[in-house]
Design a protein around this motif. Structure first.
Motif, PDB file in Angstrom:
ATOM      1  N   VAL A 164       0.540  -9.842  -5.473  1.00 50.27           N
ATOM      2  CA  VAL A 164      -0.226  -8.639  -5.146  1.00 50.27           C
ATOM      3  C   VAL A 164      -0.266  -7.684  -6.335  1.00 50.27           C
ATOM      4  O   VAL A 164      -1.326  -7.159  -6.711  1.00 50.27           O
ATOM      5  CB  VAL A 164       0.385  -7.945  -3.915  1.00 50.27           C
ATOM      6  CG1 VAL A 164      -0.282  -6.590  -3.673  1.00 50.27           C
ATOM      7  CG2 VAL A 164       0.233  -8.822  -2.679  1.00 50.27           C
ATOM      8  N   LEU A 165       0.897  -7.448  -6.951  1.00 50.94           N
ATOM      9  CA  LEU A 165       0.949  -6.522  -8.082  1.00 50.94           C
ATOM     10  C   LEU A 165       0.147  -7.034  -9.282  1.00 50.94           C
ATOM     11  O   LEU A 165      -0.436  -6.246 -10.026  1.00 50.94           O
ATOM     12  CB  LEU A 165       2.406  -6.285  -8.498  1.00 50.94           C
ATOM     13  CG  LEU A 165       3.284  -5.513  -7.513  1.00 50.94           C
ATOM     14  CD1 LEU A 165       4.711  -5.405  -8.039  1.00 50.94           C
ATOM     15  CD2 LEU A 165       2.716  -4.118  -7.259  1.00 50.94           C
ATOM     16  N   PHE A 166       0.110  -8.370  -9.440  1.00 48.14           N
ATOM     17  CA  PHE A 166      -0.575  -8.918 -10.607  1.00 48.14           C
ATOM     18  C   PHE A 166      -2.075  -8.668 -10.562  1.00 48.14           C
ATOM     19  O   PHE A 166      -2.738  -8.711 -11.600  1.00 48.14           O
ATOM     20  CB  PHE A 166      -0.313 -10.419 -10.743  1.00 48.14           C
ATOM     21  CG  PHE A 166      -0.729 -10.975 -12.077  1.00 48.14           C
ATOM     22  CD1 PHE A 166       0.106 -10.859 -13.171  1.00 48.14           C
ATOM     23  CD2 PHE A 166      -1.967 -11.584 -12.243  1.00 48.14           C
ATOM     24  CE1 PHE A 166      -0.275 -11.344 -14.416  1.00 48.14           C
ATOM     25  CE2 PHE A 166      -2.354 -12.081 -13.481  1.00 48.14           C
ATOM     26  CZ  PHE A 166      -1.504 -11.960 -14.561  1.00 48.14           C
ATOM     27  N   THR A 167      -2.614  -8.400  -9.376  1.00 46.81           N
ATOM     28  CA  THR A 167      -4.041  -8.088  -9.321  1.00 46.81           C
ATOM     29  C   THR A 167      -4.369  -6.839 -10.132  1.00 46.81           C
ATOM     30  O   THR A 167      -5.518  -6.634 -10.518  1.00 46.81           O
ATOM     31  CB  THR A 167      -4.498  -7.888  -7.866  1.00 46.81           C
ATOM     32  OG1 THR A 167      -3.719  -6.833  -7.262  1.00 46.81           O
ATOM     33  CG2 THR A 167      -4.316  -9.166  -7.055  1.00 46.81           C
ATOM     34  N   GLY A 168      -3.344  -6.017 -10.409  1.00 45.18           N
ATOM     35  CA  GLY A 168      -3.566  -4.858 -11.263  1.00 45.18           C
ATOM     36  C   GLY A 168      -4.043  -5.239 -12.652  1.00 45.18           C
ATOM     37  O   GLY A 168      -4.764  -4.471 -13.307  1.00 45.18           O
ATOM     38  N   ALA A 169      -3.621  -6.429 -13.136  1.00 43.61           N
ATOM     39  CA  ALA A 169      -4.038  -6.867 -14.461  1.00 43.61           C
ATOM     40  C   ALA A 169      -5.548  -7.009 -14.548  1.00 43.61           C
ATOM     41  O   ALA A 169      -6.156  -6.771 -15.599  1.00 43.61           O
ATOM     42  CB  ALA A 169      -3.361  -8.194 -14.809  1.00 43.61           C
ATOM     43  N   PHE A 170      -6.173  -7.388 -13.443  1.00 40.57           N
ATOM     44  CA  PHE A 170      -7.632  -7.563 -13.447  1.00 40.57           C
ATOM     45  C   PHE A 170      -8.359  -6.231 -13.577  1.00 40.57           C
ATOM     46  O   PHE A 170      -9.488  -6.183 -14.060  1.00 40.57           O
ATOM     47  CB  PHE A 170      -8.076  -8.281 -12.169  1.00 40.57           C
ATOM     48  CG  PHE A 170      -7.582  -9.688 -12.069  1.00 40.57           C
ATOM     49  CD1 PHE A 170      -8.146 -10.703 -12.826  1.00 40.57           C
ATOM     50  CD2 PHE A 170      -6.528 -10.009 -11.223  1.00 40.57           C
ATOM     51  CE1 PHE A 170      -7.674 -12.010 -12.745  1.00 40.57           C
ATOM     52  CE2 PHE A 170      -6.055 -11.310 -11.128  1.00 40.57           C
ATOM     53  CZ  PHE A 170      -6.634 -12.309 -11.891  1.00 40.57           C
ATOM     54  N   LEU A 171      -7.716  -5.146 -13.140  1.00 41.06           N
ATOM     55  CA  LEU A 171      -8.334  -3.827 -13.208  1.00 41.06           C
ATOM     56  C   LEU A 171      -8.770  -3.504 -14.629  1.00 41.06           C
ATOM     57  O   LEU A 171      -9.921  -3.123 -14.873  1.00 41.06           O
ATOM     58  CB  LEU A 171      -7.349  -2.766 -12.703  1.00 41.06           C
ATOM     59  CG  LEU A 171      -7.724  -1.303 -12.971  1.00 41.06           C
ATOM     60  CD1 LEU A 171      -8.929  -0.925 -12.125  1.00 41.06           C
ATOM     61  CD2 LEU A 171      -6.549  -0.368 -12.663  1.00 41.06           C
ATOM     62  N   GLY A 172      -7.850  -3.657 -15.575  1.00 45.79           N
ATOM     63  CA  GLY A 172      -8.184  -3.330 -16.952  1.00 45.79           C
ATOM     64  C   GLY A 172      -9.103  -4.337 -17.604  1.00 45.79           C
ATOM     65  O   GLY A 172      -9.999  -3.970 -18.367  1.00 45.79           O
ATOM     66  N   ILE A 173      -8.900  -5.615 -17.319  1.00 45.84           N
ATOM     67  CA  ILE A 173      -9.683  -6.655 -17.987  1.00 45.84           C
ATOM     68  C   ILE A 173     -11.150  -6.591 -17.580  1.00 45.84           C
ATOM     69  O   ILE A 173     -12.056  -6.690 -18.427  1.00 45.84           O
ATOM     70  CB  ILE A 173      -9.094  -8.044 -17.675  1.00 45.84           C
ATOM     71  CG1 ILE A 173      -7.675  -8.158 -18.243  1.00 45.84           C
ATOM     72  CG2 ILE A 173      -9.978  -9.152 -18.246  1.00 45.84           C
ATOM     73  CD1 ILE A 173      -6.935  -9.390 -17.792  1.00 45.84           C
ATOM     74  N   LEU A 174     -11.414  -6.405 -16.301  1.00 49.08           N
ATOM     75  CA  LEU A 174     -12.793  -6.394 -15.818  1.00 49.08           C
ATOM     76  C   LEU A 174     -13.592  -5.215 -16.370  1.00 49.08           C
ATOM     77  O   LEU A 174     -14.820  -5.283 -16.470  1.00 49.08           O
ATOM     78  CB  LEU A 174     -12.811  -6.368 -14.284  1.00 49.08           C
ATOM     79  CG  LEU A 174     -12.329  -7.649 -13.595  1.00 49.08           C
ATOM     80  CD1 LEU A 174     -12.219  -7.436 -12.092  1.00 49.08           C
ATOM     81  CD2 LEU A 174     -13.274  -8.808 -13.903  1.00 49.08           C
ATOM     82  N   SER A 175     -12.907  -4.143 -16.731  1.00 48.35           N
ATOM     83  CA  SER A 175     -13.612  -2.962 -17.243  1.00 48.35           C
ATOM     84  C   SER A 175     -13.921  -3.050 -18.735  1.00 48.35           C
ATOM     85  O   SER A 175     -14.607  -2.178 -19.278  1.00 48.35           O
ATOM     86  CB  SER A 175     -12.765  -1.706 -16.984  1.00 48.35           C
ATOM     87  OG  SER A 175     -11.573  -1.728 -17.743  1.00 48.35           O
ATOM     88  N   LEU A 176     -13.422  -4.096 -19.406  1.00 48.60           N
ATOM     89  CA  LEU A 176     -13.630  -4.221 -20.849  1.00 48.60           C
ATOM     90  C   LEU A 176     -15.057  -4.644 -21.167  1.00 48.60           C
ATOM     91  O   LEU A 176     -15.684  -5.385 -20.401  1.00 48.60           O
ATOM     92  CB  LEU A 176     -12.657  -5.250 -21.438  1.00 48.60           C
ATOM     93  CG  LEU A 176     -11.172  -4.904 -21.417  1.00 48.60           C
ATOM     94  CD1 LEU A 176     -10.354  -6.108 -21.861  1.00 48.60           C
ATOM     95  CD2 LEU A 176     -10.892  -3.710 -22.325  1.00 48.60           C
TER      96      LEU A 176
END
Length: 440
Positions: free
Chosen positions: A194-206
């Motif tokens: 669940v916490l690892f989904t946070g990694a997608f937050l930054g990557i998708l906005s690049l």
């Protein structure tokens, strides 16, 4: 009515604290940093949980050590391959694909835990896949940051990254211990997913981040080209060599269990306190990292930080030696609290010095290496980070076996300090490295 001069001390006091300008200046960096911070806590939860799970299945400390051993080879390979990928393809896409692989490996681990799979090899394999994916993701992220921030803000960005890692190492293991004891291994792994989904937050906005320069074919030649670059890049090369010296000679963590049992007392609780002390030192140095952004002679700063790391490591050895002489042979009856406090102060110093060194080494690597080779240099950085401490564990284990528990930190720390003092005098090029005119 207050005068302007009344505000000067307050501004100076604020300047001591970590510079958050990168978070204000670059929304993309802010999202990437936030997502990474959340994901790193989950990663530390899983690292501890896997070790506890394997021990629960096997009751073997050797079996637990195989978790790291299985991951070492894939991590080193991923460092080389991941860096080449980041210098060949769109870095946003590379980061996204590897994040998906890491998330899937965590999710599968949670699934087999819920299914009560009791053989160990799936956990070894999934931990290795996760470690390899995290290495590629980290190398790619390191190559991305100089495209999001100006060179002047990279030291502050590195300090902010040090804070998140220190927080993760401090909080993650504690959370893992509580969750494993209260809800079990499957739900603990699920928290990481669940916490690892946070990694997608930054990557998708690049935005799209294609490497500068002509496109290269992915293969052995790409890796060899990066090694050829390193031969003619003394400042970049020095960041790797200095770190290897510190990690190979100054990694006394393998003596923590025996120190808690035989010298300092307190057993596993003391081991946990000693481990946390290093992370707390790193975290505090990050919080008070404001002045680091003004340092121009960053090569000299790295050298002095590594020297301080050696001095603090040696101090930990002195604590073990002195306590052993006072307590005498055999296990102490009760925890030797003054010695534990001194040991924690020494280890907090090593954590702080290591973090300061990492801030400047990361900055030099990101600014001095050209963009077309930056991903591969970041990959090599992760190879050094993965391999150096493990070689250090072997060195420390050998010294502790041949001499005594105090020998690895005391002898290693003195050697580090001595080598750095010599390098201050002899490595003149690296000592003159100027952050305002970065050269590889």
């Amino acid at each position: 009515m207050p005068h302007d001069d009344d505000h000067v001390p307050r501004r100076r006091a604020r300047s001591v604290f970590v510079d958050i300008t990168p978070l204000r200046e670059s929304p993309a960096f802010a999202k990437l940093w936030t997502g990474t911070a959340v994901a790193q806590i989950g990663a530390q939860v899983t690292i501890v949980a896997v070790g506890l799970h394997v021990y629960a299945l096997t009751e073997s400390t050797l079996a637990v050590s195989f978790v790291a051993l299985w991951a070492l080879g894939p991590m080193i390979l991923a460092g080389f391959v991941g860096g080449a990928l980041a210098d060949t393809y769109d870095r946003r896409r590379v980061a996204l694909v590897t994040a998906i692989v890491a998330w899937v490996s965590i999710s599968v681990m949670a699934t087999i835990a819920f299914l009560d799979v009791s053989v160990t090899w799936p956990y070894y394999a999934l931990a290795a896949v996760n470690a390899a994916a995290a290495t590629i993701l980290g190398a790619t992220r390191g190559a991305i940051l100089p495209r999001l921030l100006s060179p002047q803000l990279l030291p502050a960005a590195a300090a902010l990254s040090g804070i998140t890692m220190g927080l993760a190492i401090t909080v993650g293991p504690a959370v893992a211990g509580v969750l494993v004891a209260s809800v079990g291994f499957p739900w603990t792994y699920l928290l990481d997913a669940v916490l690892f989904t946070g990694a997608f937050l930054g990557i998708l906005s690049l935005p799209t981040l294609t490497p500068d320069g002509p496109r290269r074919a992915l293969g052995l030649d790409s890796v060899l080209e990066s090694l050829r670059f390193l031969r003619h890049a003394p400042n970049v090369r020095a960041t790797f060599v200095w770190d290897l010296i510190a990690m190979i000679l100054g990694s006394p963590r393998v003596v923590f269990p025996a120190a808690g049992a035989l010298v300092l007392g307190g057993g596993p609780i003391t081991v946990g306190i000693l481990t946390a002390a290093f992370a707390v030192g790193a975290l505090l140095s990050g919080l008070f990292s404001g002045p680091l952004g003004a340092v121009r002679l960053q090569g000299r700063a790295v050298t002095l930080a590594v020297a301080a790391f050696g001095a603090c490591t040696a101090l930990f050895g002195v604590v073990l030696l002195g306590t052993g002489l006072i307590v005498g042979p055999g296990a102490p009856g009760e925890p030797v609290v003054p010695a534990i406090v001194l040991a924690c102060i020494a280890l907090a110093g090593t954590g702080a010095a290591d973090n300061v060194s990492a801030v400047f080494r990361t900055t030099i690597l990101q600014t001095a290496a050209p963009d077309d080779v930056r991903g591969r240099m970041q990959g090599l950085f992760y190879v050094v980070v993965a391999g150096g401490p493990r070689i250090g564990d072997l060195v420390a284990g050998g010294l502790a076996t041949l001499i005594a528990l105090w020998a690895p930190p005391l002898i290693g720390g003195i050697l580090i300090l001595g080598i750095m003092l010599v390098l201050v005098r002899t490595a003149r090029g690296f000592m003159r490295y100027d952050a305002h005119a970065p050269t590889p």
